[in-house]
Scaffold this motif. Sequence first.
Motif, PDB file in Angstrom:
ATOM      1  N   HIS A 115       0.820  -1.213   0.000  1.00  9.14           N
ATOM      2  CA  HIS A 115       0.000   0.000   0.000  1.00  9.14           C
ATOM      3  C   HIS A 115       0.853   1.262   0.000  1.00  9.14           C
ATOM      4  N   TYR A 116       2.083   1.198   0.505  1.00 10.50           N
ATOM      5  CA  TYR A 116       2.984   2.350   0.465  1.00 10.50           C
ATOM      6  C   TYR A 116       3.233   2.773  -0.979  1.00 10.50           C
ATOM      7  N   ARG A 117       3.412   1.816  -1.867  1.00 14.62           N
ATOM      8  CA  ARG A 117       3.752   2.114  -3.262  1.00 14.62           C
ATOM      9  C   ARG A 117       2.573   2.686  -4.043  1.00 14.62           C
ATOM     10  N   GLU A 118       1.373   2.622  -3.486  1.00 12.91           N
ATOM     11  CA  GLU A 118       0.200   3.125  -4.198  1.00 12.91           C
ATOM     12  C   GLU A 118      -0.248   4.496  -3.700  1.00 12.91           C
ATOM     13  N   GLN A 119       0.556   5.145  -2.854  1.00 17.55           N
ATOM     14  CA  GLN A 119       0.152   6.437  -2.292  1.00 17.55           C
ATOM     15  C   GLN A 119       0.639   7.602  -3.154  1.00 17.55           C
ATOM     16  N   ASP A 120       0.457   7.475  -4.445  1.00 14.09           N
ATOM     17  CA  ASP A 120       0.846   8.534  -5.380  1.00 14.09           C
ATOM     18  C   ASP A 120      -0.381   8.954  -6.169  1.00 14.09           C
ATOM     19  N   PRO A 121      -0.649  10.249  -6.295  1.00 14.22           N
ATOM     20  CA  PRO A 121      -1.883  10.704  -6.935  1.00 14.22           C
ATOM     21  C   PRO A 121      -1.934  10.485  -8.440  1.00 14.22           C
ATOM     22  N   VAL A 122      -0.790  10.216  -9.062  1.00 16.75           N
ATOM     23  CA  VAL A 122      -0.769  10.026 -10.506  1.00 16.75           C
ATOM     24  C   VAL A 122      -0.821   8.540 -10.873  1.00 16.75           C
ATOM     25  N   ARG A 123       0.018   7.740 -10.252  1.00 21.12           N
ATOM     26  CA  ARG A 123       0.097   6.327 -10.631  1.00 21.12           C
ATOM     27  C   ARG A 123      -0.537   5.383  -9.613  1.00 21.12           C
ATOM     28  N   GLY A 124      -1.005   5.901  -8.474  1.00 24.15           N
ATOM     29  CA  GLY A 124      -1.570   5.054  -7.428  1.00 24.15           C
ATOM     30  C   GLY A 124      -2.833   4.330  -7.888  1.00 24.15           C
ATOM     31  N   ARG A 125      -2.981   3.084  -7.442  1.00 22.81           N
ATOM     32  CA  ARG A 125      -4.157   2.280  -7.773  1.00 22.81           C
ATOM     33  C   ARG A 125      -5.027   2.072  -6.537  1.00 22.81           C
ATOM     34  N   THR A 126      -6.229   1.550  -6.746  1.00 21.88           N
ATOM     35  CA  THR A 126      -7.117   1.206  -5.642  1.00 21.88           C
ATOM     36  C   THR A 126      -6.496   0.069  -4.841  1.00 21.88           C
ATOM     37  N   VAL A 127      -6.593   0.143  -3.513  1.00 22.79           N
ATOM     38  CA  VAL A 127      -6.032  -0.873  -2.621  1.00 22.79           C
ATOM     39  C   VAL A 127      -7.145  -1.423  -1.753  1.00 22.79           C
ATOM     40  N   ALA A 128      -7.183  -2.737  -1.568  1.00 26.15           N
ATOM     41  CA  ALA A 128      -8.205  -3.374  -0.735  1.00 26.15           C
ATOM     42  C   ALA A 128      -7.552  -4.298   0.280  1.00 26.15           C
ATOM     43  N   GLN A 129      -8.130  -4.330   1.477  1.00 26.85           N
ATOM     44  CA  GLN A 129      -7.633  -5.211   2.531  1.00 26.85           C
ATOM     45  C   GLN A 129      -8.818  -5.894   3.220  1.00 26.85           C
ATOM     46  N   PRO A 130      -8.977  -7.202   3.050  1.00 23.48           N
ATOM     47  CA  PRO A 130     -10.070  -7.913   3.720  1.00 23.48           C
ATOM     48  C   PRO A 130      -9.903  -7.925   5.233  1.00 23.48           C
ATOM     49  N   HIS A 131     -11.023  -7.756   5.929  1.00 25.78           N
ATOM     50  CA  HIS A 131     -11.111  -7.899   7.376  1.00 25.78           C
ATOM     51  C   HIS A 131     -12.147  -8.982   7.666  1.00 25.78           C
ATOM     52  N   PRO A 132     -12.209  -9.481   8.877  1.00 24.90           N
ATOM     53  CA  PRO A 132     -13.135 -10.586   9.153  1.00 24.90           C
ATOM     54  C   PRO A 132     -14.583 -10.302   8.772  1.00 24.90           C
TER      55      PRO A 132
END
Length: 474
Positions: A115-132
């Motif tokens: 998720h660190y690598r996706e924190q860019d406003p130009v190249r960042g993508r959607t990130v998902a994290q499952p929880h219970p």
Amino acid sequence: MPAYPDVPIVLGGIEASLRRFAHYDYWQDKVRQAILADAPVTLLIYGMGERQIVEIAQRLAAGEPARSLRDIRGTAYTMEVAEWRAAPHEGIVEIPSFTEVSSDKTAYAKAFALHYREQDPVRGRTVAQPHPKTVIVQNPPARPLTTPELDHIYELPYSRRAHPSYKKPVPALEPVRFSIVSHRGCFGGCSFCALTHHQGRIIQSRSIDSIVREVTRMAKMPEFKGIVQDVGGPTANMYGMECARWEKAGACPDKSCSPACPTLDVSHTKLCELLRRVSEVPGVKRVFVGSGIRYDLVLAGDQDSGYLRQLAEHHVSGHLKVAPEHVSAEVTAAMNKPGREVFDRFRERFDALQQGKPKRQYIVPYFMSGHPGCTVKDMAELAEYIRDNRLYTEQVQDFTPTPMSVSTCMYYTGLDPFTLEPVYVPKGREKKVQRAMMQYREPGNRAFVLEGLRQAGREDLIGNGAKCLVGRGR
């Protein structure tokens, strides 16, 4: 039951922003769920939030259901587990789940790096994290504000006074009451700072004219005594700096920004002009720079502008605060900070500017103990450096893990999240020993200093010799 069950709740601010994924909580010493998994809210705004707030308000006012607002950049929301399983996942980066990261430290480190690598406003993508019981979905970051947009926001009619509901003075207001924000963002990438996850690496600067107008209004306040306490941002001397790649490609995903990069403009010319213009505002007597500066940028971008000379002559009251944090090569590497030799070159240049001055100025360095990668041997090296250079170390910091920083990930997992290589992590009593070694002159620290030096095999620094840090005594 909530009093108004139909009213959507939107979380924002830095505390919520940095808890948008599963995160290590230092005070509870455990991994906690993302705040959206614990709080019954509709949306979470991360980052500074102006674009998001306006879009949310406009779409709610137009009659859109709150639960349908899932496409706004710079926000995160929850999705039912069954819906997530049935939905297409193209273009979404799925990181290890809460169940995985709370039981497996390697999984935690991998999730952080993803998720660190996706924190860019130009190249960042959607990130998902499952929880219970739910899935956290973070949309890509909001686009940076333009200079006119920043100017508009900071020129709104703020009162610079405490809210009328406060009946007593607010001490925290006074040191910043007459300060000016000149820009946002920081490309320094210090491991212990979570700014990459909040304001990002791309510098967003206001116009000089806007800042001058703000200072002009401020100077007319009856409480203003002629002192502008600060003109700066996360790093004061990044004002006006740009990279040719930022607008179309974003910040580089595979390396940190540094003065060595040929596409990064590190000139201080705009900043020097800004400080001169603010100093010329009627009613202004002195303009200080209270925010920290990056001395490696000064060394790289000062040749033509004369920034350091201007800073020393006009904008430093007596002590210039800089943050080398450490001098050991291993520790500064873990911190992603410049090495000792860079700080030494900066000190030499600053000291040269003191020649012939009736009142000498001094550098006050900020140092840190207990950071991942730091051993008692490293602290002995730092203590010797402080001794040899006669540095003043009243202001020190013992590393404390905070959500969403690289250092916190290293502290919890014992791993570098980008390489998965082991990192030494001082904990417990050793953290007290390390902090005491940084302030070895304090009599109350003597027992801890003795313990640390013996543990480091540096008994040569115990005794009454000129180079000793502490006497043997009893």
